[in-house]
Design a protein around this motif. Structure first.
Motif, short mmCIF file in Angstrom:
data_model
loop_
_atom_site.label_atom_id
_atom_site.label_comp_id
_atom_site.label_asym_id
_atom_site.label_seq_id
_atom_site.Cartn_x
_atom_site.Cartn_y
_atom_site.Cartn_z
N ALA A 100 33.46 -3.53 16.55
CA ALA A 100 33.92 -3.72 17.93
C ALA A 100 35.44 -3.83 17.99
CB ALA A 100 33.28 -4.98 18.52
N SER A 101 36.06 -4.43 16.97
CA SER A 101 37.51 -4.60 16.97
C SER A 101 38.25 -3.27 16.99
CB SER A 101 37.94 -5.40 15.74
OG SER A 101 37.68 -4.68 14.55
N GLN A 102 37.59 -2.22 16.49
CA GLN A 102 38.23 -0.91 16.45
C GLN A 102 38.33 -0.27 17.84
OE1 GLN A 102 36.86 1.51 13.01
NE2 GLN A 102 35.80 -0.34 12.33
N LEU A 103 37.71 -0.93 18.82
CA LEU A 103 37.76 -0.42 20.20
C LEU A 103 38.71 -1.22 21.07
CD1 LEU A 103 33.89 0.02 20.65
CD2 LEU A 103 35.55 1.78 20.06
N HIS A 104 39.50 -2.11 20.48
CA HIS A 104 40.29 -3.03 21.30
C HIS A 104 41.33 -2.31 22.17
CE1 HIS A 104 43.00 -2.65 17.79
NE2 HIS A 104 43.99 -3.04 18.59
N ASP A 105 41.83 -1.16 21.74
CA ASP A 105 42.85 -0.45 22.50
C ASP A 105 42.34 0.84 23.14
OD1 ASP A 105 45.04 -2.12 22.40
OD2 ASP A 105 45.83 -1.28 20.54
N ILE A 106 41.02 0.98 23.25
CA ILE A 106 40.49 2.23 23.79
C ILE A 106 40.92 2.45 25.23
CG2 ILE A 106 38.30 1.28 24.65
CD1 ILE A 106 36.97 3.87 23.58
N GLY A 107 41.24 1.39 25.94
CA GLY A 107 41.70 1.52 27.32
C GLY A 107 43.04 2.22 27.46
N LYS A 108 43.76 2.38 26.35
CA LYS A 108 45.06 3.06 26.39
C LYS A 108 44.94 4.56 26.68
CE LYS A 108 47.85 -0.09 23.57
NZ LYS A 108 48.65 -0.25 22.34
N VAL A 109 43.72 5.08 26.66
CA VAL A 109 43.56 6.49 27.01
C VAL A 109 43.98 6.73 28.46
CG1 VAL A 109 41.70 6.89 25.36
CG2 VAL A 109 41.14 6.16 27.69
N GLY A 110 44.00 5.67 29.25
CA GLY A 110 44.42 5.80 30.65
C GLY A 110 45.87 5.40 30.89
N THR A 111 46.60 5.10 29.81
CA THR A 111 48.00 4.70 29.93
C THR A 111 48.92 5.90 29.70
OG1 THR A 111 47.41 2.53 29.03
CG2 THR A 111 49.76 3.08 29.11
N PRO A 112 49.85 6.16 30.61
CA PRO A 112 50.76 7.31 30.46
C PRO A 112 51.55 7.24 29.15
CG PRO A 112 50.92 6.39 32.66
CD PRO A 112 50.10 5.42 31.86
N GLU A 113 51.75 8.40 28.53
CA GLU A 113 52.50 8.46 27.28
C GLU A 113 53.94 8.01 27.47
OE1 GLU A 113 52.19 12.21 25.35
OE2 GLU A 113 50.01 12.30 25.54
N THR A 114 54.46 8.22 28.65
CA THR A 114 55.85 7.80 28.91
C THR A 114 56.01 6.30 28.75
OG1 THR A 114 55.31 7.70 31.28
CG2 THR A 114 56.36 9.72 30.47
N ILE A 115 54.94 5.57 28.97
CA ILE A 115 54.97 4.12 28.79
C ILE A 115 54.62 3.75 27.36
CG2 ILE A 115 53.83 1.95 29.45
CD1 ILE A 115 53.59 3.06 32.29
N LEU A 116 53.57 4.36 26.82
CA LEU A 116 53.15 4.06 25.46
C LEU A 116 54.25 4.34 24.43
CD1 LEU A 116 49.47 5.41 25.21
CD2 LEU A 116 50.20 3.03 25.04
N LEU A 117 54.97 5.43 24.64
CA LEU A 117 55.95 5.87 23.64
C LEU A 117 57.39 5.61 24.06
CD1 LEU A 117 54.26 9.28 22.69
CD2 LEU A 117 53.94 7.02 21.64
#
Length: 345
Positions: A200-217
């Motif tokens: 389950a811990s490997q899914l902790h950041d799965i919600g980042k698929v909806g975060t724009p790359e301009t913010i992530l990077l």
């Protein structure tokens, strides 16, 4: 089918020898006992196919033996040998204790063989049913294991979705899983809980698929509005995983939602405090933050192991659960080994 195993219990050696003589025409190997206590211990440890027992014996009579044996074994046929003079109450008590049949002294060899043969036939079918049940259970276990392996494999694939946007995330996910497993083990969780948390811990950041790359990077500090968007990955991960039947995915939804909560209540998205935060979330808070500090990100350089450990200690009781911090620091050598072994995957 091989010979049946039988035990015969009587404090009179002559009775034991007589019964063994009658049994020569039957496919049974009889072990004789004059001590009912020793017989009970051996019968419970090595399930016989049939038991012959006298009623009157020192230390433990036949009914007492049957009561104790039936606490562990409800299947093995038991024949009680009684005298003609024994009253009806003894027979009723024996039936209530779990006796299968009776033989009356003096034992008639023809009757003994007939009754024993009938019970052995019943026992043969019991063994067939037991063997089939074991075989069926083995097949069920194999099928269940295959399902679990596929589910675990699927979860690992889902966890790697974050890599599509952040090349540093993949190794981070695996290290966080092992740090979490270590903490859960030290906390005394069950093997099942530890296994569930590991995946389950490997899914902790799965919600980042909806975060724009301009913010992530983004190489610099996020603005207030950008950080508000970033924080949504916790809720988004929860929404993705919550309506599932898998215990791994359900646990993943909890991990996704709660791993950025702080024990002092200043975390997000709910602002939960202390034990309000699910234990999975409190574990992930340490594992995730620690590894993030050791990782190079667009907005920061890697911290050293000692610097990261010092930060975890500094945030004890503020960001992180105090008990978990103590456990994490106590296992710092193993933490370091995990980081080093998975750093260059």
């Amino acid at each position: 089918m091989d010979n049946f195993k039988a035990i015969s219990i009587d404090d009179n050696h002559i009775n034991l020898m007589l019964l063994q003589k009658y049994a020569r025409k039957l496919p049974i190997d009889i072990a004789n006992y004059t001590d009912p206590v020793k017989a009970l211990s051996d019968a419970c440890a090595n399930e016989p196919d049939i038991i012959f027992i006298d009623y009157m014996m020192p230390e433990m009579n036949g009914i007492e033996f049957i009561r104790e044996f039936r606490k562990q074994n409800s299947n093995t046929p038991i024949i009680m040998v009684t005298a003609v003079s024994d009253d009806q109450k003894i027979k009723i008590d024996a039936l209530e204790a779990g006796v299968t049949d009776f033989l009356i002294k003096p034992i008639n060899s023809i009757e003994f063989i007939a009754r024993t043969r009938n019970l052995l036939e019943m026992r043969k079918f019991q063994r067939i049913v037991q063997d089939k049940a074991l075989l069926l259970q083995e097949e069920v276990n194999k099928a269940t294991q295959k399902i679990l392996e596929r589910e675990e494999e699927t979860i690992m694939v889902l966890g790697k979705i974050s890599e599509l946007k952040d090349i540093e995330t993949g190794h981070h996910i695996l290290r966080v899983a092992y740090y979490s497993k270590l903490l859960a083990t030290e906390l005394g969780m069950s093997e099942e809980e530890i296994q569930v948390l590991f995946y389950a811990s490997q899914l902790h950041d799965i919600g980042k698929v909806g975060t724009p790359e301009t913010i992530l990077l983004k190489p610099g500090k996020l603005t207030f509005d950008e950080f508000e968007i970033m924080k949504q990955h916790a809720v988004n991960g929860y929404k993705i995983l919550k309506n599932t039947s898998s215990k791994y995915l359900k646990a993943g939804s909890i991990v996704a939602l709660s791993h950025h909560e702080w024990v002092n209540g200043t975390g997000y998205p709910k602002g939960q405090k202390n034990k309000e935060i699910p234990v999975y979330g409190r574990i992930l808070a340490i594992a995730d933050c620690f590894d993030a500090l050791l990782s190079k990100r667009p907005y920061k350089e890697r911290w050293s192991f000692d610097e990261a450990m010092a930060y975890i200690v500094h945030e004890k009781g503020i960001h992180f659960d105090s008990e978990l911090v103590d456990l994490f620091i106590a296992k710092k050598d193993e933490v370091k080994k995990i980081g080093e072994s998975l750093m260059d995957l």
